[in-house]
Write a protein that holds these residues in place. Structure first.
Motif, PDB file in Angstrom:
ATOM      1  N   LYS A  40     -10.941  -7.774 -19.868  1.00  0.00           N
ATOM      2  CA  LYS A  40     -10.465  -9.117 -19.529  1.00  0.00           C
ATOM      3  C   LYS A  40      -9.733  -9.116 -18.183  1.00  0.00           C
ATOM      4  N   GLN A  41      -8.993  -8.055 -17.915  1.00  0.00           N
ATOM      5  CA  GLN A  41      -8.287  -7.935 -16.640  1.00  0.00           C
ATOM      6  C   GLN A  41      -9.281  -7.893 -15.484  1.00  0.00           C
ATOM      7  N   LYS A  98     -10.910 -11.329 -14.963  1.00  0.00           N
ATOM      8  CA  LYS A  98      -9.988 -12.267 -14.316  1.00  0.00           C
ATOM      9  C   LYS A  98      -9.898 -11.997 -12.812  1.00  0.00           C
ATOM     10  N   ARG A 123     -10.833 -14.394  -9.608  1.00  0.00           N
ATOM     11  CA  ARG A 123      -9.851 -14.731  -8.578  1.00  0.00           C
ATOM     12  C   ARG A 123     -10.336 -14.365  -7.183  1.00  0.00           C
TER      13      ARG A 123
END
Length: 371
Positions: free
Chosen positions: A85-86, A89, A93
């Motif tokens: 998930k990191q 994300k 970004r």
């Protein structure tokens, strides 16, 4: 020091990473990005957590994907749900200012399977996935890997230590049409070398980040001498002086983390414990509370903390030193991110004083003693 522009990164992506506070390339980015952009062949990179690996492989990946094609062109495999998930994300970004959007789906065990199947009906260029869930989705024919050109394994050593070797071998087999494989790992044990020999064609480019250049220089490294029975009181005193600052306390064992959590909770501190026996639902609840600042201090074991990405942490406490020096950089790298300052405080018993000297010499650090 080179700039991201000099490394060949596109202007729109540079604008995206600058908004995240990423201004100057780290060592792994400086070495990996030009090779991956110009050559794009197989790479084996040894680098620790906190060295900027996601940007090192993520920026070249985003530049190589063709946004006009709706096929899955890249697969990033991570050992844990949190790390996946990191990564997802961060990739999102990075592309904030890109005109042509690149769509990334994060697919992890523990999330609703049918919802993931539905999400893959949309245009998807990159999937970030845990090993078991990727194979589950493939077996259910929810996705195709025929057009995958790039395979990335992040924290490969952790995936092998978690027992995912069989799954990784299958993933290599399912992506035979790929043009490149990029493997990132904190350590290169024999099992990794075996995987490289058996599953990667030819001789991949090797990249190793010197341990002396791994630890963030914005971290203030401190240590305190105290007996085993004195540690809880010392930590209590430290936490009581932190105001609204947040941080992570690392313990070496699950039992130690649970005991410390109960002791600090009894003293009124807003703490939660992250350890390997928790269910995924319990783990998600704890991480959600910590990220939303309902919990100020997180107590965690090294394995349970893999993939934690929480912004604005002011400090890290080492209740005990980890058994491997590499884990010290994993732990310390949780603070002092995006150009901010942070504290890494290590508690050592009198007989362990020499271990601080070893850390100083090995990592080229300077520790200050606190009382």
């Amino acid at each position: 020091m080179k700039t991201f522009k000099e490394l060949g990164v596109r202007a729109d992506l540079i604008k995206g990473i600058q908004e995240l506070g990423i201004i100057h390339p780290t060592d792994v980015q400086d070495q990996a990005i030009p090779f991956l952009l110009e050559n794009g062949g197989d790479l084996v990179a040894q680098a620790q957590t906190g060295t900027g690996k996601t940007a090192a492989f993520g920026l070249p990946l985003l530049m190589k994907v063709n946004p006009k094609s709706n096929d899955i062109q890249a697969v990033v495999v991570a050992p844990t749900r949190e790390l996946a998930k990191q990564i997802g994300k961060q990739l999102f970004r990075f592309t904030k200012f890109s005109e042509q959007k690149i769509f990334t789906e994060v697919l992890c065990g523990g999330d609703n399977f049918d919802r993931q199947v539905a999400s893959l009906q949309r245009p998807t260029h990159i999937v970030v996935v845990t090993p078991g869930r990727l194979l589950d989705l493939f077996q259910k024919k929810a996705l195709t890997l025929l057009h995958v050109k790039h395979l990335v394994l992040d924290e490969a050593d952790e995936m092998l230590s978690m027992g995912f070797k069989k799954e990784l071998v299958k993933i290599f087999g399912l992506t035979r049409a790929r043009k490149s494989t990029w493997l990132f790992s904190a350590t290169i044990p024999d099992a990794i070398n075996g995987l490289i020999k058996d599953c990667m064609s030819g001789k991949p480019q090797s990249l190793k980040i010197d341990k002396a250049h791994v630890v963030n220089r914005d971290i203030d490294h401190r240590f305190a001498i105290c007996g085993r029975d004195e540690k809880t009181e010392f930590i209590s005193g430290f936490l009581s002086r932190q105001g609204e600052s947040r941080g992570v306390i690392f313990c070496r064992t699950k039992a130690g983390a649970i005991v410390l959590g109960k002791q600090l909770a009894a003293k009124g501190f807003p703490v939660a414990v992250l350890q390997g026996d928790l269910t995924q639902k319990e783990r998600d609840t704890i991480m959600r509370s910590f990220k939303k600042e309902r919990v100020q201090f997180l107590i965690a074991t090294d394995v349970a903390a893999r993939g934690i990405d929480v912004e604005g942490l002011s400090f890290v406490i080492h209740h005990q030193l980890p058994e491997q020096i590499e884990y010290y950089t994993h732990r310390s790298g949780r603070t002092a991110r995006a150009g901010k300052k942070g504290i890494s405080l290590t508690l050592v018993e009198p007989r362990e004083r020499a271990k601080i000297t070893k850390l100083e010499n090995t990592l080229d650090l300077s520790f200050s003693e606190v009382r």
